[in-house]
Write an enzyme that holds these catalytic residues in place. Sequence first.
Site, mmCIF file in Angstrom:
data_model
loop_
_atom_site.group_PDB
_atom_site.id
_atom_site.type_symbol
_atom_site.label_atom_id
_atom_site.label_comp_id
_atom_site.label_asym_id
_atom_site.label_seq_id
_atom_site.Cartn_x
_atom_site.Cartn_y
_atom_site.Cartn_z
ATOM 1 N N LYS A 289 77.508 52.917 10.805
ATOM 2 C CA LYS A 289 77.995 51.940 11.783
ATOM 3 C C LYS A 289 79.459 52.240 12.050
ATOM 4 O O LYS A 289 80.138 52.841 11.213
ATOM 5 C CB LYS A 289 77.865 50.527 11.191
ATOM 6 C CG LYS A 289 77.765 49.422 12.211
ATOM 7 C CD LYS A 289 76.345 49.194 12.669
ATOM 8 C CE LYS A 289 76.277 48.104 13.707
ATOM 9 N NZ LYS A 289 74.923 47.771 14.115
ATOM 10 N N GLY B 111 72.853 36.069 24.420
ATOM 11 C CA GLY B 111 73.433 37.304 24.940
ATOM 12 C C GLY B 111 72.347 38.307 25.284
ATOM 13 O O GLY B 111 71.257 37.941 25.719
ATOM 14 N N VAL C 75 70.298 40.133 23.518
ATOM 15 C CA VAL C 75 69.012 39.954 22.838
ATOM 16 C C VAL C 75 68.473 38.544 23.058
ATOM 17 O O VAL C 75 67.300 38.354 23.393
ATOM 18 C CB VAL C 75 69.143 40.218 21.318
ATOM 19 C CG1 VAL C 75 67.808 39.979 20.615
ATOM 20 C CG2 VAL C 75 69.625 41.633 21.055
ATOM 21 N N TYR D 261 68.765 36.295 25.322
ATOM 22 C CA TYR D 261 68.189 35.976 26.636
ATOM 23 C C TYR D 261 66.738 36.468 26.714
ATOM 24 O O TYR D 261 65.838 35.737 27.112
ATOM 25 C CB TYR D 261 69.032 36.610 27.757
ATOM 26 C CG TYR D 261 68.429 36.419 29.124
ATOM 27 C CD1 TYR D 261 68.674 35.261 29.864
ATOM 28 C CD2 TYR D 261 67.583 37.386 29.673
ATOM 29 C CE1 TYR D 261 68.090 35.070 31.110
ATOM 30 C CE2 TYR D 261 67.002 37.202 30.916
ATOM 31 C CZ TYR D 261 67.256 36.050 31.637
ATOM 32 O OH TYR D 261 66.677 35.867 32.865
HETATM 33 P P1 NAD Z 1 75.764 39.788 22.544
HETATM 34 O O1 NAD Z 1 77.218 39.895 22.233
HETATM 35 O O2 NAD Z 1 75.260 40.251 23.850
HETATM 36 O O3 NAD Z 1 75.282 38.259 22.388
HETATM 37 C C1 NAD Z 1 75.727 37.406 21.401
HETATM 38 C C2 NAD Z 1 75.820 36.039 22.054
HETATM 39 O O4 NAD Z 1 76.147 35.082 21.061
HETATM 40 C C3 NAD Z 1 76.900 35.972 23.128
HETATM 41 O O5 NAD Z 1 76.345 35.424 24.304
HETATM 42 C C4 NAD Z 1 77.950 35.042 22.513
HETATM 43 O O6 NAD Z 1 78.630 34.253 23.472
HETATM 44 C C5 NAD Z 1 77.089 34.184 21.609
HETATM 45 N N1 NAD Z 1 77.805 33.536 20.518
HETATM 46 C C6 NAD Z 1 78.840 33.994 19.780
HETATM 47 N N2 NAD Z 1 79.205 33.080 18.879
HETATM 48 C C7 NAD Z 1 78.372 32.029 19.033
HETATM 49 C C8 NAD Z 1 78.229 30.777 18.371
HETATM 50 N N3 NAD Z 1 79.039 30.418 17.391
HETATM 51 N N4 NAD Z 1 77.254 29.946 18.782
HETATM 52 C C9 NAD Z 1 76.425 30.289 19.788
HETATM 53 N N5 NAD Z 1 76.515 31.455 20.453
HETATM 54 C C10 NAD Z 1 77.477 32.316 20.072
HETATM 55 O O7 NAD Z 1 75.032 40.522 21.348
HETATM 56 P P2 NAD Z 1 73.505 40.960 21.317
HETATM 57 O O8 NAD Z 1 73.425 42.398 21.692
HETATM 58 O O9 NAD Z 1 72.658 39.959 22.020
HETATM 59 O O10 NAD Z 1 73.217 40.888 19.757
HETATM 60 C C11 NAD Z 1 73.065 39.632 19.103
HETATM 61 C C12 NAD Z 1 73.018 39.862 17.605
HETATM 62 O O11 NAD Z 1 71.923 40.713 17.288
HETATM 63 C C13 NAD Z 1 74.265 40.561 17.028
HETATM 64 O O12 NAD Z 1 74.491 40.063 15.735
HETATM 65 C C14 NAD Z 1 73.845 42.011 16.951
HETATM 66 O O13 NAD Z 1 74.547 42.715 15.944
HETATM 67 C C15 NAD Z 1 72.387 41.880 16.614
HETATM 68 N N6 NAD Z 1 71.581 43.012 17.021
HETATM 69 C C16 NAD Z 1 71.568 43.398 18.324
HETATM 70 C C17 NAD Z 1 70.781 44.488 18.703
HETATM 71 C C18 NAD Z 1 70.707 44.926 20.138
HETATM 72 O O14 NAD Z 1 69.796 45.710 20.477
HETATM 73 N N7 NAD Z 1 71.596 44.459 21.009
HETATM 74 C C19 NAD Z 1 70.016 45.167 17.749
HETATM 75 C C20 NAD Z 1 70.027 44.718 16.427
HETATM 76 C C21 NAD Z 1 70.819 43.653 16.078
#
Ligand code: NAD
Length: 352
Positions: free
Chosen positions: A80, A181, A183, A185
């Site tokens: 990472k 966000g 994921v 959505y």
């Molecule tokens: P993202 O940044 O697009 O979405 C995260 C969302 O959480 C944002 O909309 C943000 O405003 C919101 N948020 C932040 N703090 C908050 C709180 N206290 N209360 C409510 N909402 C809050 O990230 P993502 O890509 O959707 O990923 C989400 C999580 O999943 C992360 O922890 C990421 O590491 C993990 N993840 C993502 C992927 C991927 O394919 N994107 C894969 C594995 C793991």
Amino acid sequence: MSIFTAPAFDSHELVTFGRDEATGLRAIIAVHSTALGPAVGGCRMFPYATEDEALHDVLRLSRGMTYKSALAGLPFGGGKSVIIGDPRKDKTPALMYAMGEFVHSQGGRYVAAEDSGTGVADIRLMAERTPFVSGMDDNEFGGDPSPSTAWGVFISIRAAVKHRLGQSDTKGIRVALQGLGHVGYYLAKFLVEDGAQVIAADVNQANVDRAVADLGITAVDPGVILTQEADVFSPCAMGAVLNAQSIGQLRVGIVAGAANNQLATETDGAQLKDRGILYCPDFLINAGGIIDVHHQRIGSADTVKRAHIDHIEETLAQVLQQADATHRETNLIAESLAEEILKSARDRALAA
Ligand code: NAD
């Protein structure tokens, strides 16, 4: 932070620090294991309050990637990277180029992909400086692996509901979803399409408005999402949401979400178990994105990719069954399974 004795260090193969005065880059790359292949893992950008916090985060995330790829049957190790900075204010093309050069300097041991705070556009900028990036090729979602992550979490929620409640779909199931966000959505979309009732919160109002308008979900204040009475709590925002304090406040039977490192400490898995809450290990159920990245790299058909992601459900079922049979925590069982896979790979390498 003392490194070698930190639980998150866990014999990392490599931890390296990158600094570029001109662009303001401050970044860390951590490679936990290359036993199964190059360490593929997201590049996160976050305004960490301290360098220790960034180091702790990258070490935990990197180790989680080793387990994630092993359980998903991928030829990847675990790594990472983190960039210290606010993606909304500090991210520039020059910064991403500098990060690309930092990744390149590791010679392919680490391969970067998008993560929180970075997107496909950033990876494309890094790709101008290094071939050691992934997750930017065209797929049905323009390269973004997040919908695949969401699908893996969705089928895991469905499997957990079946295991716990004996129902084979999520019709009428109440899901409290934290984070709408990339994921969150799509997870809300898959749940709504399956008939679930989604109650969600996000600190970004624009993301809330979009999900309410497109999907008809119910929005609540971010401060109360964790205490919603529901069947499932799905953390899809940030890590360490499950801690000594929050676990006592949960009013659900199942926790299953996309966020990495949901457990603040290893012992929090035991706390969830003691409260009778079924925890679906994050590194097992959120592997859809990395599986997607793998299939983008090798140019697979979408059907092949989907079948691979769907396999998460079987692995989860195996973990849940073992948890029932042995009365052990699901996170520890999933870690043991991953360790067995890694040990076999190391033994094969030694024998070769
Ligand atoms: P993202 O940044 O697009 O979405 C995260 C969302 O959480 C944002 O909309 C943000 O405003 C919101 N948020 C932040 N703090 C908050 C709180 N206290 N209360 C409510 N909402 C809050 O990230 P993502 O890509 O959707 O990923 C989400 C999580 O999943 C992360 O922890 C990421 O590491 C993990 N993840 C993502 C992927 C991927 O394919 N994107 C894969 C594995 C793991």
